[in-house]
Design an enzyme around this catalytic site. Structure first.
Site, PDB file in Angstrom:
ATOM      1  N   ASP A 134      17.121  39.444  -7.059  1.00 48.46           N
ATOM      2  CA  ASP A 134      16.079  40.209  -6.348  1.00 48.46           C
ATOM      3  C   ASP A 134      16.700  40.840  -5.099  1.00 48.46           C
ATOM      4  O   ASP A 134      17.850  40.588  -4.769  1.00 48.46           O
ATOM      5  CB  ASP A 134      14.881  39.321  -5.981  1.00 48.46           C
ATOM      6  CG  ASP A 134      15.318  38.061  -5.238  1.00 48.46           C
ATOM      7  OD1 ASP A 134      16.287  38.122  -4.450  1.00 48.46           O
ATOM      8  OD2 ASP A 134      14.686  36.999  -5.451  1.00 48.46           O
ATOM      9  N   LYS A 193      12.708  44.097  -9.606  1.00 48.57           N
ATOM     10  CA  LYS A 193      11.559  43.666 -10.402  1.00 48.57           C
ATOM     11  C   LYS A 193      10.284  44.272  -9.847  1.00 48.57           C
ATOM     12  O   LYS A 193      10.136  44.382  -8.637  1.00 48.57           O
ATOM     13  CB  LYS A 193      11.386  42.142 -10.313  1.00 48.57           C
ATOM     14  CG  LYS A 193      12.439  41.333 -11.009  1.00 48.57           C
ATOM     15  CD  LYS A 193      12.129  39.854 -10.855  1.00 48.57           C
ATOM     16  CE  LYS A 193      11.877  39.474  -9.414  1.00 48.57           C
ATOM     17  NZ  LYS A 193      11.889  38.053  -9.133  1.00 48.57           N
ATOM     18  N   ASP A 222       0.824  -1.222   0.000  1.00 50.37           N
ATOM     19  CA  ASP A 222       0.000   0.000   0.000  1.00 50.37           C
ATOM     20  C   ASP A 222       0.851   1.262   0.000  1.00 50.37           C
ATOM     21  O   ASP A 222       0.329   2.374   0.125  1.00 50.37           O
ATOM     22  CB  ASP A 222      -0.950   0.002   1.208  1.00 50.37           C
ATOM     23  CG  ASP A 222      -0.197   0.059   2.539  1.00 50.37           C
ATOM     24  OD1 ASP A 222       1.049  -0.057   2.519  1.00 50.37           O
ATOM     25  OD2 ASP A 222      -0.855   0.237   3.584  1.00 50.37           O
ATOM     26  N   GLY A 223       2.173   1.100  -0.138  1.00 51.45           N
ATOM     27  CA  GLY A 223       3.050   2.276  -0.234  1.00 51.45           C
ATOM     28  C   GLY A 223       3.682   2.700   1.080  1.00 51.45           C
ATOM     29  O   GLY A 223       4.516   3.600   1.103  1.00 51.45           O
TER      30      GLY A 223
END
EC number: 2.7.6.1
Length: 315
Positions: free
Chosen positions: A173, A196, A41-42
């Protein structure tokens, strides 16, 4: 390694096995034996296949894609180590996932970087060694020791070896100015900043460049490059403003979605990254140069194990 009576054990989980093997090689030790498997089931199952009672254990795991899988592997591994009586459980996280969620930018938002710190501590970690956190204040989210290593010296050494002329280091930035200044100091170069702004929603960003870039070799630096939108726009703006050549570098190459295509089609001559995140073969394009953080991390592990100062590695 030294006369410490507690043995050093190094384990690796699935996120970056290649880097873990390099670190083990630098340290001159074998990786510890453990298996990570999945139930049908993982669910993750971890089995430590050697005694670690009373040992100082170091676990290497970047919480990169798939982030939740790798984080869960790490938490289960910490629990297994704690129950197997490890003396200390030291988590080596070259890349700290969820680090960009470090504050409430809007109302009713989680601070997931703090949640991850809580999970690691609650699971039983006794120390964290990490590299270039997106926000340095994440160190304050932990109540256990945290060693915050820097990628800038590794990037700087590479650019020094290229003997580039007329360098200007550029922050894409305002938030990255401190990082850019650190690189600029090492390369003895001036810095420039890309400002910016969006005049209004859905209108393309206007980029103003603060500083001289015409006729210079520009080196853009960031900590993480994810979709590569910011860095490629910045590179194109630098080229349009007369930069002779544009290089870019970062510590963590997340490179998700359209990143590789954007870099390939941009004005970036070379993107220099570290191996804090394992790059799959399809992302290893000619423009990307990968530098190893293994010697830096191995030195940090040795210093923690031998109870020596780690701060010399921050210079």
């Amino acid at each position: 390694m030294s006369d410490c009576q507690h043995q050093l054990k190094l384990f690796a989980l699935n996120s970056n096995m290649k880097l873990a093997k390099e670190i083990a090689e630098v340290l001159g030790i074998e990786l510890g034996k453990c298996s990570v498997s999945r139930f049908s089931d993982g669910e993750i199952q971890i089995n430590i296949e050697e005694s670690i009672r009373g040992d100082d254990v170091f676990v290497i795991q970047s919480t990169s894609v798939p982030v939740n899988e790798h984080l869960m592997e790490l938490l289960i591994m910490i629990d297994a180590l704690k129950r197997a009586s490890a003396r200390t459980i030291n988590i080596v996280m070259p890349y700290y996932g969820y680090a960009r969620q470090d504050r409430k930018a809007r109302s009713r938002e989680p601070i997931t970087a703090k949640l991850v710190a809580n999970l690691l501590e609650t699971a039983g970690a006794s120390r964290v060694i990490t590299l270039d956190l997106h926000a340095p204040q994440i160190q304050g989210f932990f109540d256990i020791p945290i060693d915050h290593l820097m990628g800038v010296p590794i990037l700087a050494d590479y650019f020094k070896s290229k003997q580039l002329e007329d360098i200007v280091v550029v922050s894409p930035d305002h938030g990255g100015v401190t990082r850019a200044r650190k690189l600029a100091d090492r390369l003895k170069a001036p810095i420039a900043i890309i400002d910016k702004r969006r005049p209004k929603p859905n209108v393309a960003e206007v980029m103003n460049i603060v500083g001289q870039v015409a006729g210079k070799t520009a080196i853009l630096i960031d900590d993480i490059i994810d979709t590569a939108g910011t860095i490629t726009l910045a590179a194109n703006a630098l080229a349009e403003n007369g930069a002779k050549e544009v290089y870019a570098c970062c510590t963590h190459p997340v490179l998700s979605g359209p990143a590789i295509e954007r870099i390939q089609n941009s004005r970036i001559k070379e993107l220099v990254v570290t191996n804090s995140i394992a790059l799959p073969e399809e992302k290893k394009i000619d423009k990307i140069v990968e530098l190893s953080v293994a010697p830096l991390i191995a030195e940090a592990i040795t210093r923690v194990y031998e109870m020596k100062s780690v701060s010399v590695l921050f210079d």
